[in-house]
Every structure is written in structure tokens, then in C-alpha cells.
Design an enzyme around this catalytic site. Structure first.
Site, PDB file in Angstrom:
ATOM      1  N   ASP A 113       0.806  -1.131   0.070  1.00 25.98           N
ATOM      2  CA  ASP A 113       0.010   0.007   0.033  1.00 25.98           C
ATOM      3  C   ASP A 113       0.950   1.414  -0.053  1.00 25.98           C
ATOM      4  OD1 ASP A 113       0.877  -0.176   2.606  1.00 25.98           O
ATOM      5  OD2 ASP A 113      -1.125  -0.375   3.458  1.00 25.98           O
ATOM      6  N   PRO A 139       7.595  -6.684   4.051  1.00 25.49           N
ATOM      7  CA  PRO A 139       6.808  -5.235   3.299  1.00 25.49           C
ATOM      8  C   PRO A 139       7.114  -4.083   4.466  1.00 25.49           C
ATOM      9  CG  PRO A 139       5.316  -6.627   4.678  1.00 25.49           C
ATOM     10  CD  PRO A 139       6.619  -7.343   4.608  1.00 25.49           C
ATOM     11  N   ARG A 145      -4.640   4.313   6.504  1.00 27.74           N
ATOM     12  CA  ARG A 145      -5.085   4.003   5.066  1.00 27.74           C
ATOM     13  C   ARG A 145      -6.029   5.132   4.470  1.00 27.74           C
ATOM     14  NH1 ARG A 145      -4.900  -1.373   3.473  1.00 27.74           N
ATOM     15  NH2 ARG A 145      -5.877  -0.473   1.542  1.00 27.74           N
ATOM     16  N   TYR A 181       1.227  -3.343  11.323  1.00 30.31           N
ATOM     17  CA  TYR A 181       2.206  -4.557  11.201  1.00 30.31           C
ATOM     18  C   TYR A 181       2.632  -4.885  12.562  1.00 30.31           C
ATOM     19  CZ  TYR A 181       2.693  -3.563   6.133  1.00 30.31           C
ATOM     20  OH  TYR A 181       2.434  -3.586   4.825  1.00 30.31           O
TER      21      TYR A 181
END
Length: 574
Positions: free
Chosen positions: A46, A312, A235, A244
């Protein structure tokens, strides 16, 4: 009967789609095969770094991306709470630092967050504008290269077999891209291996709607607590957040959603954290791997996760994959249009393999800093935040430097005095200028759309001074003289003078004191369907009417008296 195409792209991930957009814009025939039944709906990635937004801008796609995305402007760092008066280790967490996410002047584009499914969707839409699409539901089974034909640039010497609805079909292509992810069938079919290893670290990730009194829930935040580490990525949409979460002593396959939620609650303590809804979650072991080869016979090329995998958390994977596709896309276009020899394709390996190696090393260090046990309290938090600040240029995607090759002249540019702030082999930075024909203030790179052309950008200084005007006139003749001009050596006769190499002029001074007819014709040529003068190639570094002064010469480190000539590749590298 086999299906034939110039380029076969196996996999509609970030790299494959980015290459597909290039080929669409250059009108190169290609096919994209994707194993999913339809467009991507949910993905792990993202983070869209500054350089990737610049790439989208070159495709004229940045506006939609920026409109939908969350803009990362500030980063928060939290650590274990203060020790008490008896020296006992503090409980809970406290904020230790707030910093700007991207230093001023690093890029004209921001760092943003948008789900990869939507990011990829913008590329699919752009391909559709050129009547290209993704073919879904194909399982690629293998690839072969007919070695005795690779010397023939026109040969369809790459054979790929793929299955759909239980039936095998054969595809013949001049070139193929293995953009089919970490478990790439193309890579395995070629016999290439992924080298590297996994660590014992396991991280969970979940997209959640959090009900919390934690004050930085809408900031990109890193928390180092006595209960583990956690990274918050806000987001798009204003409510959703991605966590995370470091997990200790567990196997990724055994992780449950409840494990992630309770671990997050412990890390956030003493702040409350209730999860109203979880949109998606996963768990994975951390590992870094690199393919031992990136190409077979310069006919099949691996891109993205097919040739490099890592964690990531630093937000690099999708972005480096986009850059892979951006690099190989224009090069395939140049070769297939007859504008470059096939040897150009070898520079993909030279350039992108080094980037992948640097990425793997960066990810190892980044993962280590996030691991609980590598330090305690303020020491760990301070080390991490300091490393983050020092790494901002890297995490923005702006440190890739390509070495000496047939298209990058770093050896002859080691002593760089004419443009001190431009580094040969790196991306060409942008600066605000004023367009001569209509006084519009704009970013210079907006004059360099991704259309396959090379640019010669001439910084001629103030041409009201006769010596500088004379120098510019000589250069204009050297570039466009019909008999032996540099541009015509690479441009087919009876085509527009700027169809392969486009001259761009950046002046100093005031545009109202310069006459259009003083500017050499090569910078406002007759071109296009209507055989009109193109007045959009001349700019001035001056105060605009409503957007201030861009100070472009200062930004690039160019002296107005000396001037400079900068050659920019189709992918905006010098």
C-alpha cells in the site's frame, strides 16, 4: 495454432502492468496473462513512495492516485515509558519524536498510501485507453527459449505454454517478462534459483477499523514497546489503518486473528485498542531472497517479486517492482520500434539487479532495527528514528544510481561542475519553471511525458546577452542541421524533428524581455498533424505571476553564465 505477439507478460502485478502501460503508449503489441480470475481486489502492498508517484505523473496518472490516497506528511516514534524513581523499567509507551516524512525539496511529489489493488487498477485503466487489457484465468506452465534463434531480432523465439479452462495453449513471442510473483513459474521453468534465507522473525499484518484513544492513530507510527514492535500505516478513507505486528515464538501458519488483536492491545497499553472490524489479515515469516539470474538470453526477463523478495514494512516491494517495469518497458519499446539495438536490453540487468541487491541489504538492516531484543527503551527508539531520518531519501525511492553503460555516461561525468546538483545515472529532479508561450508556472518534468523520447535540456542562461544568444544559435544548428545535425542522425527523414530526441530550452531572466523569434527554430519547430509551431518547449527560470520563483538554476547547481546541457533518458534518468 500458436498465438504470436511481440511481448508476452506473464503476471499482472505492479511490474507487469507498468511495463504494459509503456508498451501501450508506444503502440507495441503485447499480451498479459494473469492467473487470477479477475482484477486484484485486495493486496498486502500500500505504500507509494515519491519516486513511484513521479512515475505515475509521467504517465499522466498522478492526479487520480493523489486524489484517492492518504498523504504521509508526519511520522511518529514511540518507545517504552519512562523508568520510575526506583529505576524499574517503565510500563506502557510514550512518544519520543515527531518528524516530517519527506524532507523539503526531495521531490515535487508526496509519499502516499493507497491499496495496491487500486494502484494497479489505475494502470489497467490506462492500458484500456490504448485498447489493451489483461487476460485473466491463465495458468502459465512453462517457458522455453529457442537458442538458435536468439540472434535474429525478428524471431519469435520465446515459447510459453499456459492453461485456461483445462486447455493448454501455446504463445510465441519475441520477448517475455516473468512478472508472476514470488513463486514465479517462469523463473522455475528457466532453472533460476532464489538465493537467501528466512529469519525466525514472524510478523502479522491486519487492516482494521480501530476504536482507540491512542493519539497518533492517523500518523505513520512506529512503536517499540516491552511487548513487541508495531507499525501503523493509516489507510485511505479516513478510518482504516494497517498494523504490522511483531510476533515472538510462533509459526506463521499457526497465527490466528485473535493473536494479532491481543498482541496489538498489549503493545498499545496503557492506551485502549478495540477492533471494530478487521477487513483483512495475514502472517508471514521474514526473509530476503534474490534470483541468481534476471534474464535468459536477453529474451526473457524477470521483474518484481519474481526476482527479489523481502519484508513489506519498509514499503519498498511494490515500488521497486514498478521501477523494474518502468525500466524494461521503455527499453523493449525502443528495441521493437527499431530505435535501439537489442544490446540495450542488457542494461536492464545491469541497472535493476544492483537496485535489488541494495534493497535486500536495506531490508535486512530495517528488519533488525524493528526486532524487539535488539535494544531497549530510548536507545532502540532513538537508533531507529535516526536511521529512518537518514534513510528518507532511500525510502522515497530516490537513491538508485545506474552505473556506466551504453546509455549512462558516469565515467565521463565524474567531475561534474556545470550542473552540481544533478547526478549522472540518477533520476532527473524537477523544479518549477515558467513556460515562455503562456507564462504558466509548472514543474519542468511535466514537459517530459513518458512517450519514449530522449530529451536534450539546454540551460542557456540569459540570452539577452549577445554572447549567450550566439552560443545558443550555434548549438541549435549543431542539433538540427539537415545534413549532419545530431538529431537527424537518429531520426528518420520526413518525420518530425522532435519525434525521437526532443530539445527543451530553459532560459534565465525575464520572458517579457525576450522575443520568440530570437529563439532558434529547433526549440519551437513545425510539427504534428496540423504542421503548427510547437511553442511548449521553452521555459524561463523566473518569478511567476502567482506561484513564486522556482529558482531552477540554483536547484540544479547551474551557473547562468556557464549554462549546461542535460541529456535525459525516456525514464527520466540522466
Amino acid at each position: 495454432m500458436p498465438r504470436t505477439t511481440s511481448v508476452l507478460i506473464c503476471g499482472a502485478g505492479s511490474a507487469g502492468l507498468c511495463a504494459g502501460v509503456w508498451l501501450s503508449r508506444l503502440r507495441i503489441p503485447f499480451i498479459i496473462l494473469e492467473s487470477r480470475s479477475g482484477p486484484l481486489k485486495q493486496a498486502q502492498a500500500d505504500g507509494v513512495q515519491c519516486r513511484t508517484v513521479e512515475i505515475f505523473d509521467s504517465f499522466n496518472l498522478a492526479e487520480g492516485l493523489l486524489r484517492e490516497a492518504y498523504h504521509v506528511l508526519e511520522d511518529a516514534f514511540w518507545a517504552v515509558g519512562e523508568d520510575d524513581e526506583n529505576g524499574r523499567i517503565g510500563r506502557g509507551i510514550r512518544r519520543t519524536k515527531l518528524v516530517g516524512d519527506t524532507p523539503r525539496g526531495l521531490s515535487h511529489m508526496p509519499h502516499v498510501i493507497l491499496n495496491q489493488a487500486r494502484v494497479n487498477g489505475l494502470l489497467v485503466q490506462e492500458m484500456g485507453r490504448w485498447d489493451q487489457s489483461v487476460e485473466y484465468g491463465w495458468e502459465v506452465k512453462g517457458v522455453e527459449v529457442e537458442e538458435d534463434k536468439v540472434g535474429d531480432s525478428q524471431a519469435y523465439c520465446v515459447k510459453v505454454v499456459a492453461e485456461k479452462d483445462g486447455k493448454d495453449e501455446e504463445f510465441l513471442a519475441k520477448y517475455a517478462l516473468g512478472s508472476d510473483g514470488a513463486h514465479s513459474i517462469i523463473r522455475k521453468s528457466l532453472g533460476f534459483k532464489m538465493l537467501g534465507d528466512s529469519t525466525d522473525a514472524v510478523w502479522g499484518v491486519m487492516d482494521v477499523y480501530p476504536c482507540t484513544n491512542f493519539p497518533d492513530i492517523r500518523k505513520k507510527t512506529t512503536i517499540h514497546s516491552s511487548s513487541g514492535s508495531l507499525v501503523i500505516i493509516p489507510r485511505e478513507g479516513g478510518s482504516l489503518a494497517r498494523f504490522y505486528i511483531e510476533l515472538s515464538g510462533v509459526d506463521a501458519k499457526s497465527v490466528k486473528l485473535a493473536t494479532l488483536q491481543t498482541t496489538a492491545q498489549r503493545i498499545f497499553a496503557p492506551y485502549t485498542m478495540e477492533i471494530a472490524e478487521t477487513a483483512w489479515w495475514s502472517a508471514y515469516p521474514i526473509g530476503q531472497r534474490l534470483a541468481d539470474h534476471f534474464s535468459s538470453h536477453d529474451r526473457v526477463f524477470l521483474t518484481g517479486d519474481a526476482c527479489h523478495t523481502h519484508s513489506p514494512k519498509a514499503g519498498q516491494g511494490m515500488n521497486v517492482s514498478f521501477a523494474d517495469g518502468y525500466d524494461i518497458g521503455w527499453k523493449l519499446g525502443a528495441v521493437l520500434r527499431g530505435q535501439a539495438p537489442t544490446s540495450l536490453l542488457n542494461t536492464y540487468i545491469l541497472e535493476r539487479q544492483k537496485v535489488a541487491e541494495d534493497l535486500i541489504e536495506f531490508d535486512r538492516q530495517w528488519t533488525k532495527l524493528l526486532k524487539t531484543g535488539e535494544g531497549t527503551g530510548d536507545g532502540l527508539a532513538e537508533k531507529f528514528s535516526d536511521t529512518f531520518i537518514k534513510s528518507q531519501r532511500y525510502t522515497a525511492g530516490l537513491t538508485a544510481k545506474y552505473e556506466q553503460s551504453s546509455i549512462t555516461s558516469t565515467a565521463s561525468s565524474e567531475v561534474q561542475t556545470l550542473a552540481k546538483h544533478i547526478t549522472v545515472g540518477m533520476r532527473f529532479p524537477s523544479a518549477q519553471v515558467v513556460r515562455f508561450c503562456d507564462a504558466k508556472a509548472m514543474q519542468l518534468v511535466k514537459a517530459l511525458p513518458a512517450d519514449g523520447r530522449w530529451r536534450i535540456i539546454v540551460f542557456a542562461g540569459d540570452i539577452r546577452k549577445p554572447q549567450r544568444l550566439g552560443r545558443l544559435e550555434k548549438l541549435g544548428t549543431a542539433l538540427a542541421a539537415q545534413d549532419d545535425g545530431l538529431i537527424w542522425r537518429y531520426t528518420t527523414k520526413n518525420t518530425d524533428v522532435d519525434s525521437v530526441i526532443e530539445p527543451i530550452l530553459v532560459l534565465a531572466g525575464k520572458h517579457v524581455e525576450v522575443q520568440q523569434e530570437d529563439i532558434p527554430d529547433v526549440f519551437w519547430p513545425i510539427s504534428g498533424k496540423w504542421r503548427m509551431r510547437d511553442l511548449h518547449k521553452v521555459f524561463v527560470d523566473e518569478e511567476s505571476y502567482n506561484s513564486g520563483h522556482g529558482h531552477a538554476y540554483e536547484h540544479y547547481g547551474i551557473d547562468e553564465g556557464d549554462g549546461a546541457v542535460v541529456i535525459v533518458r525516456p525514464d527520466h534518468c540522466e
